[in-house]
Design a protein around this motif. Structure first.
Motif, PDB file in Angstrom:
ATOM      1  N   GLU A  40       0.326  -7.983  -6.561  1.00  0.00           N
ATOM      2  CA  GLU A  40       0.714  -8.838  -7.291  1.00  0.00           C
ATOM      3  C   GLU A  40      -0.110 -10.246  -7.390  1.00  0.00           C
ATOM      4  N   LEU A  41      -0.586 -10.252  -6.135  1.00  0.00           N
ATOM      5  CA  LEU A  41      -1.789 -11.456  -6.148  1.00  0.00           C
ATOM      6  C   LEU A  41      -2.941 -11.265  -6.905  1.00  0.00           C
ATOM      7  N   ALA A  42      -3.219  -9.904  -6.936  1.00  0.00           N
ATOM      8  CA  ALA A  42      -4.676  -9.499  -7.454  1.00  0.00           C
ATOM      9  C   ALA A  42      -4.382  -9.452  -8.886  1.00  0.00           C
ATOM     10  N   ALA A  43      -3.250  -9.251  -9.666  1.00  0.00           N
ATOM     11  CA  ALA A  43      -2.893  -9.297 -10.915  1.00  0.00           C
ATOM     12  C   ALA A  43      -2.856 -10.895 -11.255  1.00  0.00           C
ATOM     13  N   GLU A  44      -2.154 -11.536 -10.725  1.00  0.00           N
ATOM     14  CA  GLU A  44      -2.217 -13.090 -10.963  1.00  0.00           C
ATOM     15  C   GLU A  44      -3.513 -13.699 -10.865  1.00  0.00           C
ATOM     16  N   LYS A  45      -4.349 -13.406  -9.923  1.00  0.00           N
ATOM     17  CA  LYS A  45      -5.688 -13.943  -9.965  1.00  0.00           C
ATOM     18  C   LYS A  45      -6.649 -13.221 -10.619  1.00  0.00           C
ATOM     19  N   ASP A  46      -6.356 -12.112 -10.955  1.00  0.00           N
ATOM     20  CA  ASP A  46      -7.329 -11.257 -11.995  1.00  0.00           C
ATOM     21  C   ASP A  46      -8.493 -10.911 -11.094  1.00  0.00           C
ATOM     22  N   VAL A  47      -8.213 -10.414  -9.918  1.00  0.00           N
ATOM     23  CA  VAL A  47      -9.303  -9.891  -9.105  1.00  0.00           C
ATOM     24  C   VAL A  47      -8.985  -8.611  -8.721  1.00  0.00           C
ATOM     25  N   GLY A  48      -9.608  -7.882  -8.027  1.00  0.00           N
ATOM     26  CA  GLY A  48      -9.337  -6.345  -7.607  1.00  0.00           C
ATOM     27  C   GLY A  48      -8.671  -5.978  -6.380  1.00  0.00           C
ATOM     28  N   GLU A  49      -7.740  -5.356  -6.409  1.00  0.00           N
ATOM     29  CA  GLU A  49      -6.829  -5.224  -5.187  1.00  0.00           C
ATOM     30  C   GLU A  49      -7.496  -4.862  -4.027  1.00  0.00           C
ATOM     31  N   LYS A  50      -8.339  -3.895  -4.369  1.00  0.00           N
ATOM     32  CA  LYS A  50      -9.122  -3.371  -3.297  1.00  0.00           C
ATOM     33  C   LYS A  50     -10.143  -4.335  -2.623  1.00  0.00           C
ATOM     34  N   ASN A  51     -10.637  -5.534  -3.216  1.00  0.00           N
ATOM     35  CA  ASN A  51     -11.063  -6.484  -2.551  1.00  0.00           C
ATOM     36  C   ASN A  51     -10.212  -7.318  -1.675  1.00  0.00           C
ATOM     37  N   LEU A  52      -8.937  -7.616  -2.085  1.00  0.00           N
ATOM     38  CA  LEU A  52      -8.180  -8.432  -1.120  1.00  0.00           C
ATOM     39  C   LEU A  52      -7.696  -7.270  -0.137  1.00  0.00           C
ATOM     40  N   ARG A  53      -7.716  -6.085  -0.071  1.00  0.00           N
ATOM     41  CA  ARG A  53      -7.196  -5.520   1.040  1.00  0.00           C
ATOM     42  C   ARG A  53      -8.160  -5.466   2.102  1.00  0.00           C
ATOM     43  N   ARG A  54      -9.378  -5.714   1.829  1.00  0.00           N
ATOM     44  CA  ARG A  54     -10.601  -5.684   3.129  1.00  0.00           C
ATOM     45  C   ARG A  54     -10.184  -6.719   3.900  1.00  0.00           C
ATOM     46  N   TYR A  55      -9.357  -7.847   3.309  1.00  0.00           N
ATOM     47  CA  TYR A  55      -9.381  -8.993   4.479  1.00  0.00           C
ATOM     48  C   TYR A  55      -7.773  -9.200   4.495  1.00  0.00           C
ATOM     49  N   ASP A  56      -6.910  -8.085   4.468  1.00  0.00           N
ATOM     50  CA  ASP A  56      -5.411  -8.375   4.779  1.00  0.00           C
ATOM     51  C   ASP A  56      -5.150  -8.356   6.072  1.00  0.00           C
TER      52      ASP A  56
END
Length: 202
Positions: A40-56
């Motif tokens: 949901e955050l990736a869609a909201e911020k228009d970034v790749g979900e994979k990039n966010l997962r690296r830092y979760d």
């Protein structure tokens, strides 16, 4: 369900905490938030979900991070803060949900209709579960359990005053190795139902 119900579930890696959270969400017919928050955050911020997962659920790297006037260049910290805001927004909106990890017992502390749980497990059982779910050898699974547990502890203790896994910080701490996933889920549902009845939630 007339009244809001928020269940915060912290867990040791390999304890089956995510599966238990899924069962609780299904039983009460409420949303489950875990890694899907990142989608949901990736869609909201228009970034790749994979990039966010690296830092979760990772603490920030102090050697690579700086904060100036309240702004940080740490992706770990920025993603953590976005998730904390996401959780608060859902709570403020009156939504009922189960939230896995993400310091939720601290982020939502003091709110009515919040139940906080921590699921732990015996090391041999956590290793066995990890071997099965991730198709690893016993040695690999042991290293994986230890690595993720260290990471989760460091993440939680970085953002919270309360210590990760300390029973005093949760309504209920339970060892899933004693009764298994189904048995543990049943005990938790009994507790949640008793709390809701005692507090006159419905």
């Amino acid at each position: 369900m007339d009244k809001q119900l928020m269940i915060s579930l912290g867990r040791e890696f390999g304890s089956g905490g995510h599966v238990i959270a899924e069962k609780l969400a299904d039983n009460y017919g409420i949303a489950l938030y875990d890694k899907n928050i990142l989608r949901e955050l990736a869609a909201e911020k228009d970034v790749g979900e994979k990039n966010l997962r690296r830092y979760d659920e990772r603490p920030k790297n102090p050697l690579l991070s700086r904060t100036v006037r309240g702004f940080t260049n740490s992706p770990e910290e920025n993603i953590a803060r976005m998730q904390f805001d996401f959780i608060r927004e859902r709570a403020d909106a009156g939504e009922s949900f189960v939230i896995v990890g993400r310091c939720a017992e601290s982020v939502l502390r003091g709110r009515p209709h919040l139940i906080t749980i921590f699921v732990m497990g015996d090391m041999d059982q956590k290793i066995l579960r990890t071997m099965e779910t991730e198709n690893l050898s016993e040695e690999e699974a042991k290293k994986r359990v230890e690595q993720v547990s260290r990471q989760r502890k460091a993440y939680h203790n970085h953002y919270c005053k309360e210590k990760w896994g300390d029973a005093r910080n949760y309504d209920l701490t339970i060892n899933s190795s004693r009764l298994g996933i189904e048995g543990t889920t049943c005990v938790l549902m009994d507790y949640i139902d008793a709390r809701r009845a005692a507090d006159n939630w419905e």
